[in-house]
Write a protein that holds these residues in place. Structure first.
Motif, short mmCIF file in Angstrom:
data_model
loop_
_atom_site.label_atom_id
_atom_site.label_comp_id
_atom_site.label_asym_id
_atom_site.label_seq_id
_atom_site.Cartn_x
_atom_site.Cartn_y
_atom_site.Cartn_z
N VAL A 99 53.33 49.07 42.90
CA VAL A 99 52.35 50.09 43.27
C VAL A 99 51.96 50.92 42.06
CG1 VAL A 99 52.01 52.19 44.65
CG2 VAL A 99 53.08 50.16 45.68
N ALA A 100 52.92 51.23 41.18
CA ALA A 100 52.62 52.02 39.98
C ALA A 100 51.61 51.30 39.09
CB ALA A 100 53.90 52.30 39.21
N ALA A 101 51.77 49.98 38.96
CA ALA A 101 50.84 49.22 38.12
C ALA A 101 49.43 49.27 38.69
CB ALA A 101 51.32 47.77 38.01
N ALA A 102 49.31 49.24 40.02
CA ALA A 102 47.99 49.36 40.64
C ALA A 102 47.43 50.75 40.45
CB ALA A 102 48.09 49.02 42.13
N LEU A 103 48.23 51.78 40.68
CA LEU A 103 47.75 53.15 40.54
C LEU A 103 47.37 53.47 39.10
CD1 LEU A 103 50.21 55.10 42.87
CD2 LEU A 103 47.77 54.71 43.23
N GLU A 104 48.02 52.82 38.13
CA GLU A 104 47.64 53.03 36.74
C GLU A 104 46.24 52.49 36.48
OE1 GLU A 104 47.73 54.55 33.10
OE2 GLU A 104 49.35 54.84 34.56
N GLY A 105 45.91 51.38 37.14
CA GLY A 105 44.55 50.88 37.04
C GLY A 105 43.55 51.86 37.60
N VAL A 123 39.59 51.92 37.25
CA VAL A 123 39.35 50.56 37.75
C VAL A 123 39.94 50.45 39.16
CG1 VAL A 123 39.71 48.10 37.35
CG2 VAL A 123 39.46 49.65 35.41
N LYS A 124 39.18 49.96 40.10
CA LYS A 124 39.69 49.75 41.46
C LYS A 124 40.93 48.86 41.40
CE LYS A 124 35.93 51.62 43.39
NZ LYS A 124 35.89 52.76 44.30
N ALA A 125 41.89 49.10 42.31
CA ALA A 125 43.15 48.38 42.23
C ALA A 125 43.71 48.06 43.61
CB ALA A 125 44.16 49.19 41.43
N ILE A 126 44.45 46.96 43.66
CA ILE A 126 45.12 46.53 44.89
C ILE A 126 46.54 46.13 44.56
CG2 ILE A 126 45.14 44.85 46.77
CD1 ILE A 126 42.14 44.50 46.40
N ALA A 127 47.50 46.62 45.37
CA ALA A 127 48.89 46.17 45.29
C ALA A 127 49.15 45.24 46.46
CB ALA A 127 49.83 47.37 45.34
N LEU A 128 49.81 44.12 46.20
CA LEU A 128 50.08 43.10 47.22
C LEU A 128 51.57 42.83 47.27
CD1 LEU A 128 49.13 40.87 49.21
CD2 LEU A 128 48.94 39.36 47.21
N SER A 162 47.97 43.91 41.58
CA SER A 162 49.39 43.95 41.24
C SER A 162 50.19 43.22 42.30
CB SER A 162 49.86 45.40 41.13
OG SER A 162 51.22 45.47 40.73
N GLY A 163 50.80 42.11 41.91
CA GLY A 163 51.60 41.34 42.86
C GLY A 163 51.32 39.85 42.72
N MET A 176 34.27 37.99 39.68
CA MET A 176 34.61 39.22 38.97
C MET A 176 35.81 38.95 38.06
SD MET A 176 36.39 41.66 41.83
CE MET A 176 36.43 40.83 43.41
N HIS A 177 36.04 39.86 37.11
CA HIS A 177 37.17 39.74 36.20
C HIS A 177 38.33 40.54 36.76
CE1 HIS A 177 38.87 40.25 31.84
NE2 HIS A 177 39.62 39.46 32.60
N ILE A 178 39.43 39.85 37.03
CA ILE A 178 40.60 40.46 37.66
C ILE A 178 41.76 40.48 36.66
CG2 ILE A 178 42.34 40.21 39.48
CD1 ILE A 178 40.17 38.91 41.20
N LEU A 179 42.34 41.66 36.46
CA LEU A 179 43.58 41.78 35.71
C LEU A 179 44.73 41.68 36.70
CD1 LEU A 179 45.21 42.41 33.12
CD2 LEU A 179 44.94 44.85 33.69
N LEU A 180 45.56 40.65 36.54
CA LEU A 180 46.67 40.41 37.46
C LEU A 180 47.97 40.81 36.79
CD1 LEU A 180 47.64 39.22 40.16
CD2 LEU A 180 47.63 36.96 39.07
N VAL A 181 48.69 41.74 37.43
CA VAL A 181 49.95 42.25 36.89
C VAL A 181 51.01 42.18 38.00
CG1 VAL A 181 48.78 43.78 35.27
CG2 VAL A 181 49.36 44.63 37.53
#
Length: 246
Positions: free
Chosen positions: A110-116, A121-126, A92-93, A1-6
């Protein structure tokens, strides 16, 4: 899958590059967009009245960009302008520091994940403590990602925290509610060498843990914690039958 990493620790965070390389090695397409400097604890701020400056990087075939804005800006810019293909997941992380309980209100990670999630777009904060072994944190995440069914297990965003323990001492993985713990401390009034009055935060990692199982107590007990998050802020239990007149 294509993952945007922030992230919110910045483009030069070693954990960011390690996770990007690991995700690519696992067969994922990865695009990285991160702040050009540390932007921890900036919450969910976005840039609306200033330009966003971007610099290109190339991490061994992984397109990476630094952004002059906030972590949430990085997510928006990645989804809307920089990613060359549709994004399936925002990650995000890994954050250099835990994001638990009351910290979620301030966390740029967490904000960067919630913005996704807000963009559909499904999002995960690590996150993990600064002293955690980066290789262990990355490996934990890869194993969890391989087991997650994004459609069934992630409604909007998932907050993951990994304890700073050797692999063999991690007790397992637990779903956990967000705790009520908050930073404690105050502000100390000081005077600068130029005679100007200022205040210095005396906040320290000191919490009122309360009782019961939550994201923080379970992590301190040695578990990886998973907490579902939503950007929707309505307190549905707060509605009452009271009527008002004007």
């Amino acid at each position: 899958m294509h993952i945007l990493l922030v992230n919110d620790d910045g483009i030069h965070s070693p954990g960011l590059k390690a996770l990007a390389e690991a995700l690519k090695g696992a067969g994922h397409q990865v695009t990285v967009v991160a702040p050009d400097r540390e932007r921890s604890a900036v919450g969910h701020g976005i840039t609306t009245r200033d330009p966003l400056f971007v610099q290109d990087f190339d991490w061994e075939g992984v397109p990476a960009y630094s952004c002059s804005g906030t972590p949430a800006d990085c997510t928006i810019l990645g989804l809307k302008a920089l990613a060359k293909a549709p994004v399936d997941l925002v990650v995000s992380g890994p954050n250099l520091g835990l994001n638990l309980a009351g910290d979620l209100l301030y966390s740029g990670t967490v904000a960067a994940a919630l913005e996704g999630a807000k963009k559909g777009v499904k999002a995960i904060a690590l996150s993990a403590p600064k002293e955690a072994d980066k290789g262990t944190v990355v490996e934990v995440f890869l194993r969890l990602l391989a087991q997650l069914d994004l459609e069934k297990d992630v409604r909007q965003a998932l907050n993951i925290n990994v304890p700073a323990l050797p692999w063999e001492e991690i007790r397992g993985v637990r779903w956990a509610v967000q705790g009520n713990a908050m930073w404690t401390g105050s502000y100390e009034e000081r005077t600068s060498p130029m005679g100007k009055r200022y205040f210095w935060s005396t906040q320290e990692d000191s919490y009122d843990l309360g009782t019961g199982e939550n994201d923080r107590t379970l992590l301190l007990a040695g578990y990886v914690t998973l907490t579902p998050l939503t950007y929707e802020m309505t307190d549905r239990a707060g509605f009452s039958e009271k009527e008002f007149a004007l």
